[in-house]
Scaffold this motif. Structure first.
Motif, PDB file in Angstrom:
ATOM      1  N   LEU A 148     -20.428 -29.214 -29.234  1.00 23.03           N
ATOM      2  CA  LEU A 148     -20.151 -29.914 -30.081  1.00 23.03           C
ATOM      3  C   LEU A 148     -20.887 -30.476 -31.089  1.00 23.03           C
ATOM      4  N   LYS A 149     -21.016 -30.943 -32.274  1.00 27.84           N
ATOM      5  CA  LYS A 149     -21.963 -31.910 -32.828  1.00 27.84           C
ATOM      6  C   LYS A 149     -21.309 -33.270 -33.117  1.00 27.84           C
ATOM      7  N   ILE A 150     -21.933 -34.404 -32.636  1.00 33.52           N
ATOM      8  CA  ILE A 150     -21.610 -35.619 -32.630  1.00 33.52           C
ATOM      9  C   ILE A 150     -22.840 -36.239 -33.222  1.00 33.52           C
ATOM     10  N   ASP A 151     -22.358 -36.977 -34.441  1.00 32.88           N
ATOM     11  CA  ASP A 151     -23.539 -37.659 -35.094  1.00 32.88           C
ATOM     12  C   ASP A 151     -24.728 -36.848 -35.435  1.00 32.88           C
ATOM     13  N   ALA A 152     -24.472 -35.757 -35.771  1.00 38.55           N
ATOM     14  CA  ALA A 152     -25.673 -34.650 -36.118  1.00 38.55           C
ATOM     15  C   ALA A 152     -26.438 -34.393 -34.776  1.00 38.55           C
ATOM     16  N   GLU A 153     -26.021 -34.633 -33.489  1.00 37.22           N
ATOM     17  CA  GLU A 153     -26.616 -34.139 -32.450  1.00 37.22           C
ATOM     18  C   GLU A 153     -25.870 -32.981 -31.844  1.00 37.22           C
ATOM     19  N   LYS A 154     -26.473 -31.835 -31.385  1.00 33.29           N
ATOM     20  CA  LYS A 154     -25.873 -30.615 -30.653  1.00 33.29           C
ATOM     21  C   LYS A 154     -25.780 -31.011 -29.350  1.00 33.29           C
ATOM     22  N   ILE A 155     -24.377 -30.844 -29.078  1.00 29.16           N
ATOM     23  CA  ILE A 155     -24.121 -31.215 -27.584  1.00 29.16           C
ATOM     24  C   ILE A 155     -23.262 -30.314 -26.774  1.00 29.16           C
ATOM     25  N   GLN A 156     -23.891 -29.447 -25.763  1.00 29.56           N
ATOM     26  CA  GLN A 156     -22.927 -28.538 -25.217  1.00 29.56           C
ATOM     27  C   GLN A 156     -22.420 -29.280 -23.853  1.00 29.56           C
ATOM     28  N   LEU A 157     -20.901 -29.098 -23.712  1.00 32.67           N
ATOM     29  CA  LEU A 157     -20.459 -29.338 -22.559  1.00 32.67           C
ATOM     30  C   LEU A 157     -20.044 -28.325 -21.376  1.00 32.67           C
ATOM     31  N   LEU A 158     -20.294 -28.254 -20.447  1.00 35.08           N
ATOM     32  CA  LEU A 158     -20.519 -27.231 -19.398  1.00 35.08           C
ATOM     33  C   LEU A 158     -19.457 -27.477 -18.401  1.00 35.08           C
ATOM     34  N   HIS A 159     -18.611 -26.535 -18.062  1.00 36.03           N
ATOM     35  CA  HIS A 159     -17.829 -26.593 -16.626  1.00 36.03           C
ATOM     36  C   HIS A 159     -17.601 -25.287 -16.106  1.00 36.03           C
ATOM     37  N   TRP A 160     -18.152 -24.877 -14.709  1.00 31.84           N
ATOM     38  CA  TRP A 160     -18.169 -23.648 -14.494  1.00 31.84           C
ATOM     39  C   TRP A 160     -17.072 -23.618 -13.248  1.00 31.84           C
ATOM     40  N   ALA A 161     -16.917 -24.743 -12.695  1.00 33.38           N
ATOM     41  CA  ALA A 161     -16.164 -24.516 -11.483  1.00 33.38           C
ATOM     42  C   ALA A 161     -15.978 -26.162 -10.736  1.00 33.38           C
ATOM     43  N   SER A 162     -14.718 -26.182 -10.023  1.00 33.07           N
ATOM     44  CA  SER A 162     -14.889 -27.588  -9.282  1.00 33.07           C
ATOM     45  C   SER A 162     -16.088 -27.616  -8.369  1.00 33.07           C
ATOM     46  N   ALA A 163     -16.910 -28.848  -8.427  1.00 32.51           N
ATOM     47  CA  ALA A 163     -18.254 -28.991  -7.627  1.00 32.51           C
ATOM     48  C   ALA A 163     -18.144 -30.024  -6.973  1.00 32.51           C
ATOM     49  N   HIS A 164     -18.543 -31.048  -7.593  1.00 29.36           N
ATOM     50  CA  HIS A 164     -18.627 -32.514  -6.970  1.00 29.36           C
ATOM     51  C   HIS A 164     -17.293 -33.163  -6.914  1.00 29.36           C
ATOM     52  N   ASP A 185     -28.260 -33.033   0.665  1.00 34.14           N
ATOM     53  CA  ASP A 185     -27.266 -32.258   0.717  1.00 34.14           C
ATOM     54  C   ASP A 185     -26.323 -32.255  -0.636  1.00 34.14           C
ATOM     55  N   PRO A 186     -25.678 -31.296  -1.189  1.00 34.67           N
ATOM     56  CA  PRO A 186     -24.465 -31.701  -2.222  1.00 34.67           C
ATOM     57  C   PRO A 186     -23.698 -32.294  -1.399  1.00 34.67           C
ATOM     58  N   LEU A 187     -23.298 -33.429  -2.453  1.00 38.65           N
ATOM     59  CA  LEU A 187     -22.006 -34.346  -1.937  1.00 38.65           C
ATOM     60  C   LEU A 187     -20.601 -33.622  -2.767  1.00 38.65           C
ATOM     61  N   ILE A 188     -19.666 -33.443  -1.965  1.00 44.49           N
ATOM     62  CA  ILE A 188     -18.444 -32.837  -2.473  1.00 44.49           C
ATOM     63  C   ILE A 188     -17.227 -33.631  -2.173  1.00 44.49           C
ATOM     64  N   HIS A 189     -16.639 -34.076  -3.171  1.00 45.35           N
ATOM     65  CA  HIS A 189     -15.249 -34.883  -3.065  1.00 45.35           C
ATOM     66  C   HIS A 189     -13.995 -33.978  -2.868  1.00 45.35           C
ATOM     67  N   LEU A 190     -13.866 -33.636  -1.482  1.00 42.07           N
ATOM     68  CA  LEU A 190     -12.799 -32.707  -1.158  1.00 42.07           C
ATOM     69  C   LEU A 190     -11.416 -33.303  -1.723  1.00 42.07           C
ATOM     70  N   GLU A 191     -11.337 -34.681  -1.643  1.00 38.57           N
ATOM     71  CA  GLU A 191     -10.091 -35.342  -2.213  1.00 38.57           C
ATOM     72  C   GLU A 191      -9.924 -35.412  -3.817  1.00 38.57           C
ATOM     73  N   LYS A 192     -10.993 -34.879  -4.318  1.00 37.14           N
ATOM     74  CA  LYS A 192     -10.802 -34.601  -5.597  1.00 37.14           C
ATOM     75  C   LYS A 192     -10.997 -33.132  -6.020  1.00 37.14           C
ATOM     76  N   GLY A 251     -13.116 -31.013  -5.273  1.00 39.08           N
ATOM     77  CA  GLY A 251     -14.402 -30.492  -5.125  1.00 39.08           C
ATOM     78  C   GLY A 251     -14.534 -29.158  -4.283  1.00 39.08           C
ATOM     79  N   SER A 252     -15.813 -28.477  -4.454  1.00 42.41           N
ATOM     80  CA  SER A 252     -15.774 -27.321  -3.584  1.00 42.41           C
ATOM     81  C   SER A 252     -17.279 -26.837  -3.606  1.00 42.41           C
ATOM     82  N   SER A 253     -17.684 -26.508  -2.322  1.00 41.11           N
ATOM     83  CA  SER A 253     -19.147 -26.181  -1.918  1.00 41.11           C
ATOM     84  C   SER A 253     -19.416 -24.964  -2.648  1.00 41.11           C
ATOM     85  N   GLU A 254     -18.408 -23.936  -2.697  1.00 44.13           N
ATOM     86  CA  GLU A 254     -18.652 -22.605  -3.254  1.00 44.13           C
ATOM     87  C   GLU A 254     -18.730 -22.826  -5.036  1.00 44.13           C
ATOM     88  N   GLY A 255     -17.849 -23.775  -5.303  1.00 38.09           N
ATOM     89  CA  GLY A 255     -18.081 -24.140  -6.880  1.00 38.09           C
ATOM     90  C   GLY A 255     -19.201 -24.957  -7.227  1.00 38.09           C
TER      91      GLY A 255
END
Ligand SMILES: [Zn+2]
Length: 293
Positions: A144-160, A187-194, A196-200
């Motif tokens: 994205l380019k918002i207000d002339a600022e380059k911003i990349q939004l990333l999602h690889w997998a369910s995580a937290h 340790d990572p905090l994973i919300h299984l109820e949302k 989330g995934s430890s592998e992710g």
């Protein structure tokens, strides 16, 4: 992290009622136009664009959201036009209630779904009804380019959670990780109820560590260097592999916890709320209850 059910919120409210007045937020500068603001819930990012301000995460309460806006107004006269949410937990979302109407709110599409669910349940922890995400993100990489600022939004997998969004500023080499990285716990905090995934989480943190960045602002805690992220990753990978081995040997959860040296779980507000499941419990549940893991 955030407590969702009214039963849990009862505890949180009791803890809050006895808590002293919250400490003021703390403003930290990262680059001439980029700040992070600590306190009042999850860490927030502030990016000053050419005409307006982009905020990453909005604190827990309307009061903290207002304090965040007041602090931004001390930095710049430009208006806040855009909020990016790293995930759906209330300590990153609910302060939006104090934000102006009509602003753009960007969130992963699964974050939007989680907020809709929480709204339907209602109660004190519900997200502000007047400020739902207006721009859902479905792609795993969005430039994205918002207000002339380059911003990349990333999602690889369910995580937290299933709706995590990592905010990367390639020009400034800064990453806002949300609670994928939260340093109050080893340790990572994973919300299984949302979902989330430890592998992710491992996939996601590998992705974060591979970014060309120097400053990593976690959801909670102080700025991390790349080496800090890499250490969290290798520690979690080693722990997960060990738990997997022990599960394969048929060990009980209690025995596994002893063998891996289980860390205390994240506590509810004021330390009086219920504990979230530990990383060991999360991995154990994933490996013993889900198919195909
Ligand atoms: Zn949080």
């Amino acid at each position: 992290m955030f407590l969702r059910t009214s039963f849990f919120l009862g505890f949180a409210a009791a803890a809050l009622a006895q808590a002293p007045a919250p400490a003021p937020l703390m403003v930290h500068q990262l680059k001439p136009n980029v700040y992070w603001i600590e306190g009042g819930g999850g860490n927030s990012g502030v990016i000053i664009g050419d005409k307006g301000v982009i905020v990453v995460d909005a604190k827990t309460t309307p009061a903290a959201g207002k304090e965040l806006l007041d602090d931004i107004a001390k930095i710049t006269p430009k208006p806040v036009n855009t909020v990016i949410l790293t995930h759906s937990d209330g300590d990153h979302v609910n302060g939006l209630a104090s934000f102006p109407a009509g602003i753009t709110i960007i969130a992963h599409e699964n974050n939007t779904k989680e907020q809709e669910k929480a709204l339907a349940v209602g109660g004190r922890g519900a997200p502000p009804a007047g400020h739902p995400p207006t721009q859902p993100i479905a792609k795993n990489k969005e430039n994205l380019k918002i207000d002339a600022e380059k911003i990349q939004l990333l999602h690889w997998a369910s995580a937290h959670t299933s709706g995590d969004l990592v905010v990367y500023l390639p020009s400034e080499k800064i990453v806002f990780t949300g609670d994928i990285i939260a340093t109050q716990l080893p340790d990572p905090l994973i919300h299984l109820e949302k979902d989330g995934s430890s592998e992710g989480w491992i996939t996601t943190t590998k992705g974060i560590a591979a970014l060309n960045a120097e400053q990593f602002i976690p959801g909670h805690g102080n700025v991390q260097a790349k080496a800090d992220i890499e250490k969290r990753l290798t520690d979690a990978e080693a722990k997960r592999a060990k738990i997997k081995d022990l599960v394969a040997q048929g060990k009980s959860l209690d025995d596994i916890k002893k063998e891996v040296g289980d860390q205390p779980a994240a506590q509810g507000r004021g330390g009086r709320g219920p504990n979230f499941p530990t990383f060991t419990e999360v991995v154990y549940r994933e490996l013993t209850q889900k198919k195909g893991v």
